[in-house]
Design an enzyme around this catalytic site. Structure first.
Site, PDB file in Angstrom:
ATOM      1  N   ASN A   1       0.800  -1.060   0.021  1.00  0.00           N
ATOM      2  CA  ASN A   1       0.153  -0.097  -0.050  1.00  0.00           C
ATOM      3  C   ASN A   1       0.960   1.180   0.029  1.00  0.00           C
ATOM      4  O   ASN A   1       1.421   1.465   1.086  1.00  0.00           O
ATOM      5  CB  ASN A   1      -1.033   0.082   1.234  1.00  0.00           C
ATOM      6  CG  ASN A   1      -1.922   1.092   1.355  1.00  0.00           C
ATOM      7  OD1 ASN A   1      -1.875   1.896   0.234  1.00  0.00           O
ATOM      8  ND2 ASN A   1      -2.530   1.478   2.404  1.00  0.00           N
TER       9      ASN A   1
ATOM     10  N   LYS B   1      -0.008   4.281  -0.443  1.00  0.00           N
ATOM     11  CA  LYS B   1      -0.714   5.456   0.280  1.00  0.00           C
ATOM     12  C   LYS B   1      -0.629   6.572  -1.024  1.00  0.00           C
ATOM     13  O   LYS B   1      -0.269   6.437  -1.931  1.00  0.00           O
ATOM     14  CB  LYS B   1      -0.166   5.634   1.598  1.00  0.00           C
ATOM     15  CG  LYS B   1      -0.405   4.471   2.463  1.00  0.00           C
ATOM     16  CD  LYS B   1      -0.140   4.589   4.025  1.00  0.00           C
ATOM     17  CE  LYS B   1      -0.603   3.438   4.540  1.00  0.00           C
ATOM     18  NZ  LYS B   1      -0.213   3.761   6.122  1.00  0.00           N
TER      19      LYS B   1
ATOM     20  N   HIS C   1      -9.860   0.984   4.864  1.00  0.00           N
ATOM     21  CA  HIS C   1      -8.453   1.244   5.305  1.00  0.00           C
ATOM     22  C   HIS C   1      -8.572   2.209   6.445  1.00  0.00           C
ATOM     23  O   HIS C   1      -9.609   3.014   6.475  1.00  0.00           O
ATOM     24  CB  HIS C   1      -7.507   1.722   4.397  1.00  0.00           C
ATOM     25  CG  HIS C   1      -6.040   1.749   5.139  1.00  0.00           C
ATOM     26  ND1 HIS C   1      -5.599   2.826   5.800  1.00  0.00           N
ATOM     27  CD2 HIS C   1      -4.851   0.947   5.005  1.00  0.00           C
ATOM     28  CE1 HIS C   1      -4.495   2.719   6.435  1.00  0.00           C
ATOM     29  NE2 HIS C   1      -3.940   1.597   6.008  1.00  0.00           N
TER      30      HIS C   1
ATOM     31  N   GLU D   1      -7.404   4.757   7.611  1.00  0.00           N
ATOM     32  CA  GLU D   1      -7.113   6.164   7.087  1.00  0.00           C
ATOM     33  C   GLU D   1      -8.413   6.798   6.548  1.00  0.00           C
ATOM     34  O   GLU D   1      -8.987   7.621   6.708  1.00  0.00           O
ATOM     35  CB  GLU D   1      -5.901   6.331   6.549  1.00  0.00           C
ATOM     36  CG  GLU D   1      -4.468   6.157   7.310  1.00  0.00           C
ATOM     37  CD  GLU D   1      -3.369   5.739   6.115  1.00  0.00           C
ATOM     38  OE1 GLU D   1      -2.451   5.488   6.755  1.00  0.00           O
ATOM     39  OE2 GLU D   1      -3.653   5.610   4.902  1.00  0.00           O
TER      40      GLU D   1
ATOM     41  N   GLU E   1      -5.578  -4.937  10.438  1.00  0.00           N
ATOM     42  CA  GLU E   1      -4.713  -3.876  10.616  1.00  0.00           C
ATOM     43  C   GLU E   1      -4.830  -3.186  12.145  1.00  0.00           C
ATOM     44  O   GLU E   1      -5.716  -2.334  12.313  1.00  0.00           O
ATOM     45  CB  GLU E   1      -4.438  -2.911   9.751  1.00  0.00           C
ATOM     46  CG  GLU E   1      -4.201  -3.343   8.231  1.00  0.00           C
ATOM     47  CD  GLU E   1      -3.775  -2.182   7.278  1.00  0.00           C
ATOM     48  OE1 GLU E   1      -2.728  -2.300   6.691  1.00  0.00           O
ATOM     49  OE2 GLU E   1      -4.497  -1.281   7.100  1.00  0.00           O
TER      50      GLU E   1
ATOM     51  N   GLY F   1       2.251   2.315  10.853  1.00  0.00           N
ATOM     52  CA  GLY F   1       3.220   3.688  10.782  1.00  0.00           C
ATOM     53  C   GLY F   1       3.630   4.010  12.231  1.00  0.00           C
ATOM     54  O   GLY F   1       4.430   5.068  12.290  1.00  0.00           O
TER      55      GLY F   1
ATOM     56  N   SER G   1       2.932  -1.879  10.392  1.00  0.00           N
ATOM     57  CA  SER G   1       4.626  -2.150  10.637  1.00  0.00           C
ATOM     58  C   SER G   1       5.200  -3.405  10.399  1.00  0.00           C
ATOM     59  O   SER G   1       6.277  -3.953  11.104  1.00  0.00           O
ATOM     60  CB  SER G   1       5.023  -1.743  11.959  1.00  0.00           C
ATOM     61  OG  SER G   1       4.729  -0.295  12.153  1.00  0.00           O
TER      62      SER G   1
END
Length: 251
Positions: A9, A11, A97, A99, A169, A175, A215
């Site tokens: 991904n 992003k 996701h 985000e 996730e 991150g 991560s």
């Protein structure tokens, strides 16, 4: 047999020049991929056609969009439709996701609509789920993730649900440099599979690929992917580093 998948991904990262360089490197790398082991690259929308062209020489390297809208066409300025993806040969899309949920307020119901239209156009959803830190600290992560899955996916038939890839996730590990331990990852993946089994039966649940994201790096991929219910990873930052992601794919 469910597929093992290493999904990148990217992003909102990379210029055209950088995308060219990365895709050329992955296209020429020695990757251990086959009918049951895929590498998927979720690149920014401007690079979808480029990625298709660059990776066309290897059928086990696939391209994914990072998002779609819930309608097939219309006056939705700035959105991307499944018809557009289908017309350029894109077979996968990342949905849900964290985000998208956090920054763009995507609800479980809205994501159900996106899943429906993706499947209608034979595009495989890589459906993301996962809990924030406060939920993990309260030890209510199972119920939290179960609600995400139930409200967005449990309207699907047993045939359709097996066309969906799940990506778990833990939001607290995306991150941040923190990673769920292999035992934590396995525990949640096993729970997710049991949740599908309760609805659809064990045979169906055992056909669903469940990826871990959060991560993932070359130095922890082998241990994570060796867990019986972890079928690969959805990889963020490390997928922008060629040597790192090649090692993750080959793990």
């Amino acid at each position: 047999m469910r597929k093992q998948i290493a999904a990148a991904n990217w992003k909102m990262n990379g210029t055209l020049e950088q995308a060219n360089t990365l895709l050329d490197a992955f296209a020429s790398a020695a990757l251990d991929v086959n009918d049951n082991r895929l590498a998927i690259f979720a690149v920014p929308a401007p690079y979808l056609i480029l990625a298709k062209e660059k990776l066309a020489g290897n059928p086990y390297l696939q391209v994914a969009a990072q998002n779609i809208y819930s309608k097939k066409s219309g006056a939705y300025t700035g959105e991307i439709s499944v018809e557009m993806l289908q017309s350029i040969g894109i077979n996968y899309v990342v949905l849900g996701h964290s985000e998208r949920r956090e920054y763009f307020n995507e609800s479980n119901a809205f994501l159900a609509d996106k899943v429906n239209i993706a499947l209608e156009y034979n595009i495989t959803p890589i459906f993301c789920c996962g809990e924030p830190l406060n939920i993990r600290e309260a030890d209510t992560q199972n119920a939290y993730v179960a609600e995400q899955l139930t409200e967005s996916l449990f309207h699907l038939s047993a045939e359709a649900i097996q066309k969906v890839v799940i990506a778990y996730e833990p939001i607290w590990a995306i991150g941040t440099g923190k990673t769920a331990s292999s035992a934590q990852a396995q525990e949640m993946h096993a729970y997710i599979r049991s949740h599908f089994a309760a609805k659809y039966g064990a045979d169906v649940a055992n056909n669903i690929s469940i990826l871990y994201g959060g991560s993932v790096k070359a130095n922890n991929a082998v241990e994570l992917f060796s867990q019986p219910d972890v079928d690969g990873g959805l990889v963020g930052g490390a997928s922008l580093i060629v040597d790192e992601f090649v090692q993750i794919i080959n793990a």
